[in-house]
Design an enzyme around this catalytic site. Structure first.
Site, PDB file in Angstrom:
ATOM      1  N   ASP A  19      88.334 114.933  56.186  1.00 10.77           N
ATOM      2  CA  ASP A  19      88.056 113.615  56.761  1.00 10.77           C
ATOM      3  C   ASP A  19      87.468 113.728  58.170  1.00 10.77           C
ATOM      4  O   ASP A  19      87.823 114.639  58.919  1.00 10.77           O
ATOM      5  CB  ASP A  19      89.355 112.806  56.807  1.00 10.77           C
ATOM      6  CG  ASP A  19      89.116 111.339  57.086  1.00 10.77           C
ATOM      7  OD1 ASP A  19      87.996 110.852  56.831  1.00 10.77           O
ATOM      8  OD2 ASP A  19      90.044 110.666  57.568  1.00 10.77           O
ATOM      9  N   ASN A  21      83.894 113.211  58.966  1.00 11.86           N
ATOM     10  CA  ASN A  21      82.464 113.518  59.078  1.00 11.86           C
ATOM     11  C   ASN A  21      81.678 112.393  59.745  1.00 11.86           C
ATOM     12  O   ASN A  21      80.849 112.635  60.626  1.00 11.86           O
ATOM     13  CB  ASN A  21      81.868 113.786  57.691  1.00 11.86           C
ATOM     14  CG  ASN A  21      82.371 115.063  57.068  1.00 11.86           C
ATOM     15  OD1 ASN A  21      82.762 115.990  57.760  1.00 11.86           O
ATOM     16  ND2 ASN A  21      82.383 115.121  55.747  1.00 11.86           N
ATOM     17  N   ARG A  23      82.754 109.872  61.713  1.00 10.27           N
ATOM     18  CA  ARG A  23      83.105 109.663  63.112  1.00 10.27           C
ATOM     19  C   ARG A  23      82.536 110.774  63.997  1.00 10.27           C
ATOM     20  O   ARG A  23      82.103 110.528  65.115  1.00 10.27           O
ATOM     21  CB  ARG A  23      84.628 109.596  63.257  1.00 10.27           C
ATOM     22  CG  ARG A  23      85.216 108.223  62.957  1.00 10.27           C
ATOM     23  CD  ARG A  23      86.715 108.276  62.806  1.00 10.27           C
ATOM     24  NE  ARG A  23      87.098 108.820  61.508  1.00 10.27           N
ATOM     25  CZ  ARG A  23      88.341 109.112  61.174  1.00 10.27           C
ATOM     26  NH1 ARG A  23      89.314 108.944  62.064  1.00 10.27           N
ATOM     27  NH2 ARG A  23      88.622 109.577  59.980  1.00 10.27           N
ATOM     28  N   HIS A  36      78.228 114.731  57.218  1.00  8.08           N
ATOM     29  CA  HIS A  36      78.500 115.406  55.952  1.00  8.08           C
ATOM     30  C   HIS A  36      77.808 116.768  55.911  1.00  8.08           C
ATOM     31  O   HIS A  36      78.383 117.758  55.441  1.00  8.08           O
ATOM     32  CB  HIS A  36      78.037 114.538  54.781  1.00  8.08           C
ATOM     33  CG  HIS A  36      78.808 113.266  54.624  1.00  8.08           C
ATOM     34  ND1 HIS A  36      80.185 113.241  54.518  1.00  8.08           N
ATOM     35  CD2 HIS A  36      78.395 111.966  54.554  1.00  8.08           C
ATOM     36  CE1 HIS A  36      80.593 111.978  54.391  1.00  8.08           C
ATOM     37  NE2 HIS A  36      79.522 111.199  54.407  1.00  8.08           N
ATOM     38  N   SER A  64      85.724 110.728  46.160  1.00 11.56           N
ATOM     39  CA  SER A  64      86.764 109.992  45.453  1.00 11.56           C
ATOM     40  C   SER A  64      86.166 108.872  44.614  1.00 11.56           C
ATOM     41  O   SER A  64      85.013 108.459  44.811  1.00 11.56           O
ATOM     42  CB  SER A  64      87.768 109.397  46.449  1.00 11.56           C
ATOM     43  OG  SER A  64      87.228 108.245  47.067  1.00 11.56           O
ATOM     44  N   GLU A  66      86.958 105.954  44.912  1.00 10.93           N
ATOM     45  CA  GLU A  66      86.783 104.823  45.836  1.00 10.93           C
ATOM     46  C   GLU A  66      85.524 104.960  46.692  1.00 10.93           C
ATOM     47  O   GLU A  66      85.073 103.972  47.290  1.00 10.93           O
ATOM     48  CB  GLU A  66      88.005 104.691  46.751  1.00 10.93           C
ATOM     49  CG  GLU A  66      89.266 104.171  46.064  1.00 10.93           C
ATOM     50  CD  GLU A  66      89.934 105.213  45.185  1.00 10.93           C
ATOM     51  OE1 GLU A  66      90.466 104.823  44.122  1.00 10.93           O
ATOM     52  OE2 GLU A  66      89.905 106.409  45.529  1.00 10.93           O
ATOM     53  N   LEU A 130      90.459 133.691  44.845  1.00 10.42           N
ATOM     54  CA  LEU A 130      90.822 132.307  45.161  1.00 10.42           C
ATOM     55  C   LEU A 130      90.272 131.336  44.114  1.00 10.42           C
ATOM     56  O   LEU A 130      89.101 131.414  43.735  1.00 10.42           O
ATOM     57  CB  LEU A 130      90.262 131.933  46.533  1.00 10.42           C
ATOM     58  CG  LEU A 130      90.463 130.481  46.979  1.00 10.42           C
ATOM     59  CD1 LEU A 130      91.906 130.235  47.384  1.00 10.42           C
ATOM     60  CD2 LEU A 130      89.526 130.132  48.138  1.00 10.42           C
ATOM     61  N   ARG A 186      95.290 117.124  56.111  1.00 10.29           N
ATOM     62  CA  ARG A 186      94.237 116.128  56.322  1.00 10.29           C
ATOM     63  C   ARG A 186      93.718 116.266  57.736  1.00 10.29           C
ATOM     64  O   ARG A 186      94.483 116.306  58.698  1.00 10.29           O
ATOM     65  CB  ARG A 186      94.747 114.707  56.107  1.00 10.29           C
ATOM     66  CG  ARG A 186      93.617 113.679  56.276  1.00 10.29           C
ATOM     67  CD  ARG A 186      94.025 112.282  55.898  1.00 10.29           C
ATOM     68  NE  ARG A 186      92.859 111.398  55.937  1.00 10.29           N
ATOM     69  CZ  ARG A 186      92.605 110.435  55.060  1.00 10.29           C
ATOM     70  NH1 ARG A 186      93.426 110.233  54.054  1.00 10.29           N
ATOM     71  NH2 ARG A 186      91.519 109.676  55.172  1.00 10.29           N
TER      72      ARG A 186
END
Length: 245
Positions: A19, A21, A23, A36, A64, A66, A130, A186
């Site tokens: 979270d 990007n 701002r 981004h 997401s 949303e 990974l 986050r």
């Protein structure tokens, strides 16, 4: 590759909401899409840092369900961006022995994005390092609702056991091949989970970091891992330790 040192346990599965990007970009007089773009470097550094730390599973929230509510220009950019990142980075991740996975739903998602996600999975399917999961067109509530609907279908067909357990539900989730989340991170300072891995994070440890995603790097990841190593994970159990005894 520099390897960090921790005094305690390392989480097996780390989930990250990337979270901040927009701002980050706006604070520099740039458009959100520039934020981004800057986030790609952060992501690659975090992946390398996770490998160095011995994390087995890394799952990130890339787009997401949303996010379709955002402006058409930003949605178009994000679709193209997810596709281009895979094209640019999948060979490098393959060289790092990273196994790429996609978790999400197909409706509304661009076919060209799906093609690249599937191609990346196929390229890296035999890798043993990974497990890096990109959640693209994903939502936690939607995942659980779809799991319930599929269980109802199987119930009508006599395929569902008489008793539903955690393990039963797990088999119907999009993330059925992933273990529960140990550490949920986050960036940006926001303190919410935003419909990400709701079922899987039931007993996760949460670390909210006041750093915007494009500024995030492996050192921030390692700081969160260090914080995790100090936590006492009781999973509902209690310890009776009266003070002074």
């Amino acid at each position: 590759m520099k390897k960090p040192k921790f005094s305690g346990n390392i989480p097996s599965h780390v989930a990250i909401v990337m979270d901040g990007n927009g701002r980050w970009a706006n604070a520099r007089g740039l458009t959100r899409v520039e934020g981004h773009r800057a986030g790609e470097t952060a992501l690659m550094d975090v992946i390398e840092g996770a490998i160095a730390a011995g994390v087995k599973y890394l799952t990130v929230f890339a787009f997401s369900t949303e996010n379709w509510k955002r402006s058409p220009d930003e949605v178009k950019f994000l679709m193209n961006y997810n596709r281009e990142v895979l094209l640019r980075r999948r060979d490098q991740l393959n060289q790092w022995n990273v196994k790429i996975r996609w978790v999400g739903t197909r409706p509304k998602l661009w076919p060209s994005v799906i093609d690249q996600l599937v191609a990346a999975e196929k390229l890296t399917k035999n890798n043993t390092g990974l497990v890096f999961t990109m959640c693209v067109n994903y939502g936690g509530r939607g995942e659980i609702i779809e799991a319930i609907n599929q269980m109802l279908v199987d119930k009508d067909q006599g395929k569902l056991p008489a008793k539903i357990t955690d393990k039963t539900v797990q088999k119907y989730l999009l993330t059925k091949d992933l273990p529960d989340v140990d550490l949920f991170i986050r960036s940006s300072g926001e303190q919410r989970i935003s419909n990400f891995l709701l079922w899987q994070s039931a007993y996760a440890e949460f670390v909210f970091m006041d750093v915007l995603w494009p500024d995030f790097n492996r050192e921030h990841l390692w700081s969160a891992l260090s914080e995790y190593s100090k936590r006492n994970r009781r999973f509902g159990k209690a310890e009776d330790k009266p003070k002074g005894r």
